[in-house]
Design a protein around this motif. Structure first.
Motif, PDB file in Angstrom:
ATOM      1  N   ILE A  62      23.929  -0.295  -7.669  1.00  0.00           N
ATOM      2  CA  ILE A  62      24.347   1.066  -8.597  1.00  0.00           C
ATOM      3  C   ILE A  62      22.861   1.173  -9.560  1.00  0.00           C
ATOM      4  O   ILE A  62      22.591   0.369 -10.212  1.00  0.00           O
ATOM      5  CB  ILE A  62      25.325   0.688  -9.167  1.00  0.00           C
ATOM      6  N   ASN A  63      22.330   2.400  -9.295  1.00  0.00           N
ATOM      7  CA  ASN A  63      21.000   2.699  -9.963  1.00  0.00           C
ATOM      8  C   ASN A  63      21.568   3.452 -11.251  1.00  0.00           C
ATOM      9  O   ASN A  63      22.192   4.293 -11.234  1.00  0.00           O
ATOM     10  CB  ASN A  63      20.311   3.714  -9.145  1.00  0.00           C
ATOM     11  N   HIS A  64      21.219   2.955 -12.450  1.00  0.00           N
ATOM     12  CA  HIS A  64      21.498   3.518 -13.774  1.00  0.00           C
ATOM     13  C   HIS A  64      20.291   4.268 -14.339  1.00  0.00           C
ATOM     14  O   HIS A  64      20.616   4.756 -15.566  1.00  0.00           O
ATOM     15  CB  HIS A  64      22.005   2.479 -14.703  1.00  0.00           C
ATOM     16  N   SER A  65      19.340   4.545 -13.492  1.00  0.00           N
ATOM     17  CA  SER A  65      18.171   5.259 -14.092  1.00  0.00           C
ATOM     18  C   SER A  65      17.443   6.061 -12.908  1.00  0.00           C
ATOM     19  O   SER A  65      17.916   6.063 -11.893  1.00  0.00           O
ATOM     20  CB  SER A  65      16.915   4.249 -14.578  1.00  0.00           C
ATOM     21  N   SER A  66      16.330   6.706 -13.195  1.00  0.00           N
ATOM     22  CA  SER A  66      15.740   7.313 -12.086  1.00  0.00           C
ATOM     23  C   SER A  66      14.522   6.669 -11.563  1.00  0.00           C
ATOM     24  O   SER A  66      13.615   7.334 -11.082  1.00  0.00           O
ATOM     25  CB  SER A  66      15.146   8.706 -12.850  1.00  0.00           C
ATOM     26  N   VAL A  67      14.613   5.417 -11.411  1.00  0.00           N
ATOM     27  CA  VAL A  67      13.516   4.612 -11.262  1.00  0.00           C
ATOM     28  C   VAL A  67      14.012   3.826  -9.759  1.00  0.00           C
ATOM     29  O   VAL A  67      15.244   3.330  -9.903  1.00  0.00           O
ATOM     30  CB  VAL A  67      13.305   3.405 -12.150  1.00  0.00           C
ATOM     31  N   TYR A  68      13.272   4.282  -8.713  1.00  0.00           N
ATOM     32  CA  TYR A  68      13.886   3.551  -7.265  1.00  0.00           C
ATOM     33  C   TYR A  68      13.080   2.874  -6.649  1.00  0.00           C
ATOM     34  O   TYR A  68      11.760   2.408  -7.024  1.00  0.00           O
ATOM     35  CB  TYR A  68      14.172   4.696  -6.450  1.00  0.00           C
ATOM     36  N   SER A  69      13.466   1.832  -5.801  1.00  0.00           N
ATOM     37  CA  SER A  69      12.609   1.258  -5.021  1.00  0.00           C
ATOM     38  C   SER A  69      12.584   1.833  -3.445  1.00  0.00           C
ATOM     39  O   SER A  69      13.800   1.899  -2.920  1.00  0.00           O
ATOM     40  CB  SER A  69      13.205  -0.263  -4.831  1.00  0.00           C
ATOM     41  N   VAL A  70      11.531   2.180  -3.097  1.00  0.00           N
ATOM     42  CA  VAL A  70      11.569   3.007  -1.839  1.00  0.00           C
ATOM     43  C   VAL A  70      11.029   2.140  -0.696  1.00  0.00           C
ATOM     44  O   VAL A  70       9.907   1.704  -0.935  1.00  0.00           O
ATOM     45  CB  VAL A  70      10.554   4.178  -2.262  1.00  0.00           C
ATOM     46  N   ARG A  71      11.676   2.075   0.348  1.00  0.00           N
ATOM     47  CA  ARG A  71      11.346   1.007   1.519  1.00  0.00           C
ATOM     48  C   ARG A  71      10.568   1.650   2.473  1.00  0.00           C
ATOM     49  O   ARG A  71      10.758   2.986   2.872  1.00  0.00           O
ATOM     50  CB  ARG A  71      12.686   0.692   2.300  1.00  0.00           C
ATOM     51  N   THR A  72       9.398   1.172   2.612  1.00  0.00           N
ATOM     52  CA  THR A  72       8.390   1.653   3.523  1.00  0.00           C
ATOM     53  C   THR A  72       7.930   0.748   4.665  1.00  0.00           C
ATOM     54  O   THR A  72       8.229  -0.339   4.447  1.00  0.00           O
ATOM     55  CB  THR A  72       6.976   2.155   2.852  1.00  0.00           C
ATOM     56  N   GLU A  73       7.088   1.031   5.684  1.00  0.00           N
ATOM     57  CA  GLU A  73       6.734   0.079   6.707  1.00  0.00           C
ATOM     58  C   GLU A  73       5.930  -1.186   5.937  1.00  0.00           C
ATOM     59  O   GLU A  73       6.022  -2.494   6.766  1.00  0.00           O
ATOM     60  CB  GLU A  73       5.742   0.910   7.792  1.00  0.00           C
ATOM     61  N   GLY A  74       5.185  -0.758   4.915  1.00  0.00           N
ATOM     62  CA  GLY A  74       4.262  -1.855   4.443  1.00  0.00           C
ATOM     63  C   GLY A  74       5.064  -2.644   3.449  1.00  0.00           C
ATOM     64  O   GLY A  74       4.840  -3.866   2.934  1.00  0.00           O
ATOM     65  N   GLY A  75       6.504  -2.268   3.253  1.00  0.00           N
ATOM     66  CA  GLY A  75       7.144  -3.130   2.244  1.00  0.00           C
ATOM     67  C   GLY A  75       7.995  -2.038   1.112  1.00  0.00           C
ATOM     68  O   GLY A  75       7.733  -0.924   1.447  1.00  0.00           O
ATOM     69  N   ASP A  76       8.414  -2.765   0.162  1.00  0.00           N
ATOM     70  CA  ASP A  76       9.265  -1.915  -0.866  1.00  0.00           C
ATOM     71  C   ASP A  76       8.244  -1.396  -2.098  1.00  0.00           C
ATOM     72  O   ASP A  76       7.565  -2.305  -2.868  1.00  0.00           O
ATOM     73  CB  ASP A  76      10.380  -2.628  -1.365  1.00  0.00           C
ATOM     74  N   PRO A 107       0.878  -1.200   0.017  1.00  0.00           N
ATOM     75  CA  PRO A 107      -0.169  -0.012   0.050  1.00  0.00           C
ATOM     76  C   PRO A 107       0.756   1.239   0.144  1.00  0.00           C
ATOM     77  O   PRO A 107       1.971   1.413   0.374  1.00  0.00           O
ATOM     78  CB  PRO A 107      -0.907   0.031   1.225  1.00  0.00           C
ATOM     79  N   VAL A 108       0.339   2.257  -0.710  1.00  0.00           N
ATOM     80  CA  VAL A 108       1.082   3.460  -0.536  1.00  0.00           C
ATOM     81  C   VAL A 108       0.803   4.339   0.835  1.00  0.00           C
ATOM     82  O   VAL A 108      -0.377   4.434   1.164  1.00  0.00           O
ATOM     83  CB  VAL A 108       0.611   4.323  -1.945  1.00  0.00           C
ATOM     84  N   PRO A 109       2.006   4.562   1.552  1.00  0.00           N
ATOM     85  CA  PRO A 109       1.695   5.186   2.852  1.00  0.00           C
ATOM     86  C   PRO A 109       1.127   6.406   2.755  1.00  0.00           C
ATOM     87  O   PRO A 109       0.844   7.179   1.661  1.00  0.00           O
ATOM     88  CB  PRO A 109       2.971   4.983   3.391  1.00  0.00           C
ATOM     89  N   SER A 110       1.178   7.227   3.741  1.00  0.00           N
ATOM     90  CA  SER A 110       0.774   8.664   3.856  1.00  0.00           C
ATOM     91  C   SER A 110       1.707   9.621   3.136  1.00  0.00           C
ATOM     92  O   SER A 110       2.808   9.056   2.978  1.00  0.00           O
ATOM     93  CB  SER A 110       0.481   9.029   5.265  1.00  0.00           C
ATOM     94  N   ASP A 111       1.404  10.616   2.889  1.00  0.00           N
ATOM     95  CA  ASP A 111       2.005  11.633   2.078  1.00  0.00           C
ATOM     96  C   ASP A 111       3.202  11.900   2.904  1.00  0.00           C
ATOM     97  O   ASP A 111       4.623  12.113   2.211  1.00  0.00           O
ATOM     98  CB  ASP A 111       1.493  12.950   1.768  1.00  0.00           C
ATOM     99  N   SER A 112       3.281  12.110   4.114  1.00  0.00           N
ATOM    100  CA  SER A 112       4.703  12.493   4.856  1.00  0.00           C
ATOM    101  C   SER A 112       5.422  11.379   5.008  1.00  0.00           C
ATOM    102  O   SER A 112       6.865  11.498   4.885  1.00  0.00           O
ATOM    103  CB  SER A 112       4.019  13.112   6.480  1.00  0.00           C
ATOM    104  N   ALA A 113       4.708   9.890   5.183  1.00  0.00           N
ATOM    105  CA  ALA A 113       5.740   8.851   5.268  1.00  0.00           C
ATOM    106  C   ALA A 113       6.362   8.551   3.985  1.00  0.00           C
ATOM    107  O   ALA A 113       7.614   8.147   3.888  1.00  0.00           O
ATOM    108  CB  ALA A 113       4.707   7.729   5.702  1.00  0.00           C
TER     109      ALA A 113
END
Length: 465
Positions: free
Chosen positions: A53-67, A20-26
């Motif tokens: 090493i990231n070769h693009s502008s695409v990221y995996s963002v770690r949150t409490e509910g997962g990546d 799930p997408v967390p709150s805006d602040s999180a």
């Protein structure tokens, strides 16, 4: 901005693996951490390990509910632009980035926002006002989470012109408003030519042509139909790698099959290239294409030899006889990297004039608007340098005698492929007799001539791969 409809679709696609997408602040806190804008002095293995090493502008963002993946994010002029595109397939295993269509849509939308906001970045009050209007603009550009118009600047910031429902059920989503007035159509073909010339037997010269057809159709009606044809001269090289705008309603599949990755044969489609379409309200690129032209427009030879404290330079340029000898501008720039300011310059030019830049590290040879009758021009000279300072240009690639001449030119009313729009072939199925204006141009882009007395860097040899 959040789109519950998109989040529901994501949950449907991903099932038990849905994050799930967390709150805006999180989300913001997690994104800043991932971009190393906070706690960058702390080593965090999942973020800072050398194996990631990231070769693009695409990221995996770690949150409490997962990546959360894929998060598209980049920085521009002190602002962070980010979005979370929908992946319309399972996320385990992660699909290749090129297969995720939402990434290109999200990038186009973010770049549209950058184009809208960035001109005001030096005026804080104006930028704040634009950011305040952005929510209203996104309602038009991306009403339910799918971008319909990524040209944010073309949208109206007030709600006055937003239609709850199109006045005509046939009006497509990309026609955000209807035009009132005298019908007119403007078409401009812009071809850009890239070139790498080495003047060596063991290294092959390379050149490529990229074309774009830009249209602005001011026509009354909810869904006017327009048909435009691109034509080639009898012996013109065929257009390849054709990509069309989504407003094109039908097209001959043979046009889309011609690829520059495959050798040309007699069966290649060589026109005329017909595009029936319902135009958007604003200007747009009807199509893009490439072509394999037999020769570059200007052939050049550059020789730079170091003799003691001096450099001897020779530059010869020749305009090909098939090229229109009428330029808006034409100049050759000769930079000198990793050296001090030019202290002494002796030269002879057969045509045009030679200028020294203000920082005294660049020679600008202004050829002007025409080549002479011989179609050949030459420059010879000797250059010596003073003591280098911090303000003088350096380059890790161009060291020693490895150097280049870069050409800048524009030829109006000309294309290298010969491609043109026949104004009489433009069909418009709408009331009134429209005024049709067609233009074309050829522009240089990364047009390099390398010093033949030194090795050209390998990184530039693969520029076109």
């Amino acid at each position: 901005r959040r789109y519950p409809t998109v989040e529901i679709r994501a949950e449907t696609f991903n099932g038990s693996t849905h994050v799930p997408v967390p709150s805006d602040s999180a989300f913001l806190k997690a994104l800043l951490f991932e971009l190393r804008l906070v706690d960058d002095h702390i080593f965090v293995e999942h973020r800072d390990t050398c194996t990631r090493i990231n070769h693009s502008s695409v990221y995996s963002v770690r949150t409490e509910g997962g990546d959360l993946w894929p998060v598209l994010a980049f920085q521009k002029s002190g602002l962070i632009y980010a979005c979370l595109p929908l992946v319309e397939e399972t996320l385990e295993p992660r699909p290749p980035l090129l297969t995720v269509s939402g990434l290109s849509q999200g990038l186009a939308l973010l770049l549209g926002i950058v184009d809208y906001i960035s001109p005001s970045r030096k005026n804080e009050a104006e930028m704040s006002a634009k950011i305040g209007q952005l929510r209203n603009l996104l309602i038009q550009a991306c009403p339910l989470g799918t971008p319909l118009n990524t040209n944010i600047r073309s949208l109206n910031s007030s709600f006055d012109d937003i239609q709850e429902m199109p006045a005509d059920e046939n009006q497509p989503a990309w026609r955000s408003n209807t035009y009132k007035g005298k019908p007119q159509v403007n078409v401009c073909i812009t071809e850009k030519v890239k070139c790498m010339q080495y003047d060596k037997r063991d290294v092959v010269d390379m050149w490529q042509v990229y074309g774009a057809v830009n249209c602005k159709c001011d026509i009354e009606g909810a869904a006017p139909n327009v048909t435009l044809s691109l034509n080639l001269p009898t012996n013109g090289p065929p257009l390849q790698d054709i990509v069309v705008h989504h407003c094109v309603t039908s097209i001959d599949p043979a046009m889309l099959m011609s690829s520059s990755a495959e050798p040309l044969d007699d069966s290649v489609y060589n026109g005329p290239y017909k595009f029936p379409f319902i135009p958007p309200s604003d200007s747009f690129n009807l199509c893009f294409y490439t072509s394999q032209v037999p020769v570059p427009p200007i052939l050049g030879c550059y020789q730079l030899i170091e003799e003691g404290s001096q450099l001897k330079i020779t530059v010869n340029l020749k305009l090909h006889e098939s090229i229109k000898n009428s330029f808006e501008y034409c100049e050759a720039r000769i930079p000198f990297f990793n050296r001090g300011p030019i202290a002494q310059l002796e030269y002879k030019v057969s045509y045009g004039q030679l200028d020294l830049s203000r920082e005294k590290s660049l020679l600008v040879w202004v050829i002007g608007q025409k080549f002479p009758k011989s179609l050949e021009v030459s420059l010879t000279g000797t250059v010596s340098f003073g003591t280098a300072g911090k303000e003088h240009p350096t380059d890790y690639v161009c060291t020693g005698n490895t150097a280049y001449v870069k050409l800048y030119f524009r030829i109006p009313d000309f294309t290298l492929t010969g491609c043109y729009v026949d104004q009489h072939s433009v069909q418009i199925f709408a009331p009134g007799k429209p005024k049709i204006t067609a233009s074309r141009e050829l522009i240089s882009s990364d047009y390099y001539i390398w010093n033949s007395k030194a090795p050209a860097p390998a990184t530039y040899k693969t520029l076109f791969d």
